[in-house]
Design an enzyme around this catalytic site. Structure first.
Site, PDB file in Angstrom:
ATOM      1  N   ARG A 139     -11.346 -48.999 -11.967  1.00 46.97           N
ATOM      2  CA  ARG A 139      -9.996 -49.102 -11.413  1.00 46.97           C
ATOM      3  C   ARG A 139      -9.412 -47.692 -11.288  1.00 46.97           C
ATOM      4  O   ARG A 139      -9.663 -46.829 -12.147  1.00 46.97           O
ATOM      5  CB  ARG A 139      -9.083 -49.940 -12.312  1.00 46.97           C
ATOM      6  CG  ARG A 139      -9.269 -51.450 -12.172  1.00 46.97           C
ATOM      7  CD  ARG A 139      -8.824 -51.962 -10.804  1.00 46.97           C
ATOM      8  NE  ARG A 139      -8.941 -53.404 -10.651  1.00 46.97           N
ATOM      9  CZ  ARG A 139      -9.957 -54.043 -10.079  1.00 46.97           C
ATOM     10  NH1 ARG A 139     -10.996 -53.344  -9.612  1.00 46.97           N
ATOM     11  NH2 ARG A 139      -9.957 -55.348  -9.931  1.00 46.97           N
ATOM     12  N   HIS A 172     -13.049 -49.471  -1.864  1.00 47.38           N
ATOM     13  CA  HIS A 172     -13.098 -50.629  -2.790  1.00 47.38           C
ATOM     14  C   HIS A 172     -14.145 -51.643  -2.319  1.00 47.38           C
ATOM     15  O   HIS A 172     -13.838 -52.832  -2.136  1.00 47.38           O
ATOM     16  CB  HIS A 172     -11.717 -51.277  -2.929  1.00 47.38           C
ATOM     17  CG  HIS A 172     -11.594 -52.090  -4.199  1.00 47.38           C
ATOM     18  ND1 HIS A 172     -10.446 -52.175  -4.934  1.00 47.38           N
ATOM     19  CD2 HIS A 172     -12.502 -52.864  -4.864  1.00 47.38           C
ATOM     20  CE1 HIS A 172     -10.630 -52.957  -5.985  1.00 47.38           C
ATOM     21  NE2 HIS A 172     -11.896 -53.383  -5.958  1.00 47.38           N
TER      22      HIS A 172
HETATM   23  P1  NAP Z   1     -15.638 -57.004 -18.886  1.00 44.54           P
HETATM   24  O1  NAP Z   1     -16.869 -57.845 -18.987  1.00 44.54           O
HETATM   25  O2  NAP Z   1     -14.356 -57.553 -19.380  1.00 44.54           O
HETATM   26  O3  NAP Z   1     -15.964 -55.634 -19.626  1.00 44.54           O
HETATM   27  C1  NAP Z   1     -15.003 -54.677 -19.922  1.00 44.54           C
HETATM   28  C2  NAP Z   1     -15.612 -53.634 -20.832  1.00 44.54           C
HETATM   29  O4  NAP Z   1     -14.632 -52.621 -21.083  1.00 44.54           O
HETATM   30  C3  NAP Z   1     -16.042 -54.212 -22.195  1.00 44.54           C
HETATM   31  O5  NAP Z   1     -17.210 -53.599 -22.627  1.00 44.54           O
HETATM   32  C4  NAP Z   1     -14.868 -53.807 -23.096  1.00 44.54           C
HETATM   33  O6  NAP Z   1     -15.210 -53.646 -24.443  1.00 44.54           O
HETATM   34  C5  NAP Z   1     -14.515 -52.464 -22.499  1.00 44.54           C
HETATM   35  N1  NAP Z   1     -13.149 -52.080 -22.859  1.00 44.54           N
HETATM   36  C6  NAP Z   1     -11.987 -52.703 -22.546  1.00 44.54           C
HETATM   37  N2  NAP Z   1     -10.946 -52.057 -23.100  1.00 44.54           N
HETATM   38  C7  NAP Z   1     -11.468 -51.006 -23.788  1.00 44.54           C
HETATM   39  C8  NAP Z   1     -10.905 -49.976 -24.576  1.00 44.54           C
HETATM   40  N3  NAP Z   1      -9.581 -49.895 -24.781  1.00 44.54           N
HETATM   41  N4  NAP Z   1     -11.740 -49.071 -25.122  1.00 44.54           N
HETATM   42  C9  NAP Z   1     -13.081 -49.152 -24.944  1.00 44.54           C
HETATM   43  N5  NAP Z   1     -13.685 -50.112 -24.207  1.00 44.54           N
HETATM   44  C10 NAP Z   1     -12.873 -51.026 -23.628  1.00 44.54           C
HETATM   45  O7  NAP Z   1     -15.384 -56.559 -17.376  1.00 44.54           O
HETATM   46  P2  NAP Z   1     -16.442 -56.461 -16.172  1.00 44.54           P
HETATM   47  O8  NAP Z   1     -16.688 -57.782 -15.580  1.00 44.54           O
HETATM   48  O9  NAP Z   1     -17.607 -55.662 -16.643  1.00 44.54           O
HETATM   49  O10 NAP Z   1     -15.589 -55.622 -15.114  1.00 44.54           O
HETATM   50  C11 NAP Z   1     -15.103 -54.320 -15.413  1.00 44.54           C
HETATM   51  C12 NAP Z   1     -14.115 -53.866 -14.364  1.00 44.54           C
HETATM   52  O11 NAP Z   1     -14.790 -53.552 -13.144  1.00 44.54           O
HETATM   53  C13 NAP Z   1     -13.091 -54.921 -13.925  1.00 44.54           C
HETATM   54  O12 NAP Z   1     -12.034 -55.034 -14.856  1.00 44.54           O
HETATM   55  C14 NAP Z   1     -12.635 -54.387 -12.602  1.00 44.54           C
HETATM   56  O13 NAP Z   1     -11.541 -53.515 -12.817  1.00 44.54           O
HETATM   57  C15 NAP Z   1     -13.825 -53.573 -12.099  1.00 44.54           C
HETATM   58  N6  NAP Z   1     -14.445 -54.141 -10.885  1.00 44.54           N
HETATM   59  C16 NAP Z   1     -14.461 -53.393  -9.754  1.00 44.54           C
HETATM   60  C17 NAP Z   1     -15.060 -53.883  -8.608  1.00 44.54           C
HETATM   61  C18 NAP Z   1     -15.140 -53.050  -7.360  1.00 44.54           C
HETATM   62  O14 NAP Z   1     -15.563 -53.538  -6.309  1.00 44.54           O
HETATM   63  N7  NAP Z   1     -14.797 -51.793  -7.414  1.00 44.54           N
HETATM   64  C19 NAP Z   1     -15.640 -55.157  -8.608  1.00 44.54           C
HETATM   65  C20 NAP Z   1     -15.591 -55.900  -9.780  1.00 44.54           C
HETATM   66  C21 NAP Z   1     -15.005 -55.384 -10.925  1.00 44.54           C
HETATM   67  P3  NAP Z   1     -15.729 -54.900 -25.329  1.00 44.54           P
HETATM   68  O15 NAP Z   1     -17.110 -55.187 -24.798  1.00 44.54           O
HETATM   69  O16 NAP Z   1     -15.755 -54.371 -26.702  1.00 44.54           O
HETATM   70  O17 NAP Z   1     -14.776 -56.019 -25.077  1.00 44.54           O
END
Ligand code: NAP
Length: 311
Positions: free
Chosen positions: A226, A274
């Site tokens: 993001r 994006h």
């Molecule tokens: P997810 O499964 O919820 O994983 C988030 C990760 O971030 C987890 O490992 C979490 O730790 C870690 N995290 C969250 N807060 C943290 C903090 N304060 N300090 C350290 N680590 C932290 O999410 P996801 O499905 O992988 O997706 C991640 C992000 O990708 C989405 O939120 C979205 O913004 C982005 N995205 C972008 C696109 C694009 O096209 N550009 C597409 C899809 C998603 P824990 O494992 O310990 O909970």
């Protein structure tokens, strides 16, 4: 009783999702349902939504059992004071594989120094041999669904991968770190840094002046997470000084990125609009249908968002 499922997303999403969602619900064994964009709020059992769709006030949906988000990111819904229903986010096979392809593609571009040859067809015989992947440390901030899948793919290619998350992890082949001390360590080796954190109050500006200074001189940054994860002023200063050699950015604080934004014209920035990965209608519909099935069977929902953590 007919299960009432409200679809709330931009108009062009309805013809895209109507068929796949109907099919997936039937495949999940749900036969008596009404999937529609127009249902009286108090009759709605589930809301399938995109955060930029018409439903922004959840308070009239008094009998709604769950809000099922079509996107992985929930930052524009999770803080909504009218949301009292359980919220699920999208974890979708197609979305994950798309992100793996985009991230590995951009990591390989920088690792192999492809730009020198793609942009340098000028008669100069550039014979620099890139290091092997095993000599290239890559750090991923955010080891959730997407970060873990990308880490596993990069490990398969031989990269030296470090991952950082909020909670401790144990992922084969990956140096897993957590906490502020872990972040400093993860950044200190990051020749290539991939940001796959959600946007929360804790992660905003995680890539700031202090943290950029910890990275190796000439590091590369890839951000499909993001926009607000990066302090843009700090990033532009680091690109100007060469502390960061290149930034490939897919997400921004304001989207579409305004034409006058300095990122567009910066010689060390690649802007992509994006498109790192998109929810795929066929596979995402199966995830939505499974959550409706679970809701009706009284089973726990998949991919529930923790409102306290914000993701
Ligand atoms: P997810 O499964 O919820 O994983 C988030 C990760 O971030 C987890 O490992 C979490 O730790 C870690 N995290 C969250 N807060 C943290 C903090 N304060 N300090 C350290 N680590 C932290 O999410 P996801 O499905 O992988 O997706 C991640 C992000 O990708 C989405 O939120 C979205 O913004 C982005 N995205 C972008 C696109 C694009 O096209 N550009 C597409 C899809 C998603 P824990 O494992 O310990 O909970």
């Amino acid at each position: 009783m007919t299960i009432q499922i409200l679809f709330s997303a931009k108009d062009d999403r309805w013809p895209q999702y109507n068929g796949p969602l109907t099919h997936a619900l039937q495949q999940a064994g749900i036969t008596d349902f009404n999937l529609s964009r127009d249902i009286a709020p108090e009759a709605v059992d589930y809301i399938v939504m995109a955060p930029n769709g018409p439903v922004q006030d959840f308070s009239p949906y008094t009998n709604c059992k769950a809000v099922l988000n079509l996107w992985a990111g929930v930052e524009n819904i999770v803080g909504n004071p009218t949301l009292t229903q359980p919220l699920t986010r999208m974890v979708d096979h197609g979305l994950t594989r798309g992100m793996v392809e985009w991230v590995t593609g951009h990591v390989l571009r920088h690792h192999l120094g492809m730009d020198a040859h793609i942009l340098g067809q000028d008669g100069i015989w550039r014979s620099d041999i890139p290091p092997l992947a095993e000599q290239r440390p890559v750090t991923i901030l955010g080891m959730g669904e997407l970060g873990t899948a990308c880490a596993e793919a990069l490990v398969m290619l031989g990269f030296d991968v470090t991952g950082w998350s909020r909670s401790p992890k144990d992922i084969p082949g990956v140096r897993c770190l957590n906490g502020e001390g872990g972040l400093r360590k993860a950044l200190s080796t990051a020749q290539i840094l991939v940001l796959l954190l959600p946007k929360t109050p804790e992660t905003e500006n995680v890539l700031n002046v202090q943290h950029i200074a910890l990275m190796p001189q000439g590091a590369m940054v890839i951000n499909p997470g993001r926009g607000p994860l990066i302090d843009d002023q700090a990033m532009i200063a680091a690109l100007d000084s060469g502390q960061i050699a290149h930034a490939t950015l897919d997400v921004f604080r304001v989207e579409p990125l305004p034409p006058e934004h300095p990122y567009w014209a910066h010689p060390s920035v690649t802007v992509t609009p994006h498109i790192a990965s998109e929810t795929r209608d066929d596979t995402a519909s199966q995830v939505i249908a499974e959550n409706v099935r679970r809701g009706e069977a009284g089973e726990p929902f998949l991919h529930l968002v923790d409102p306290k953590l914000g993701y």
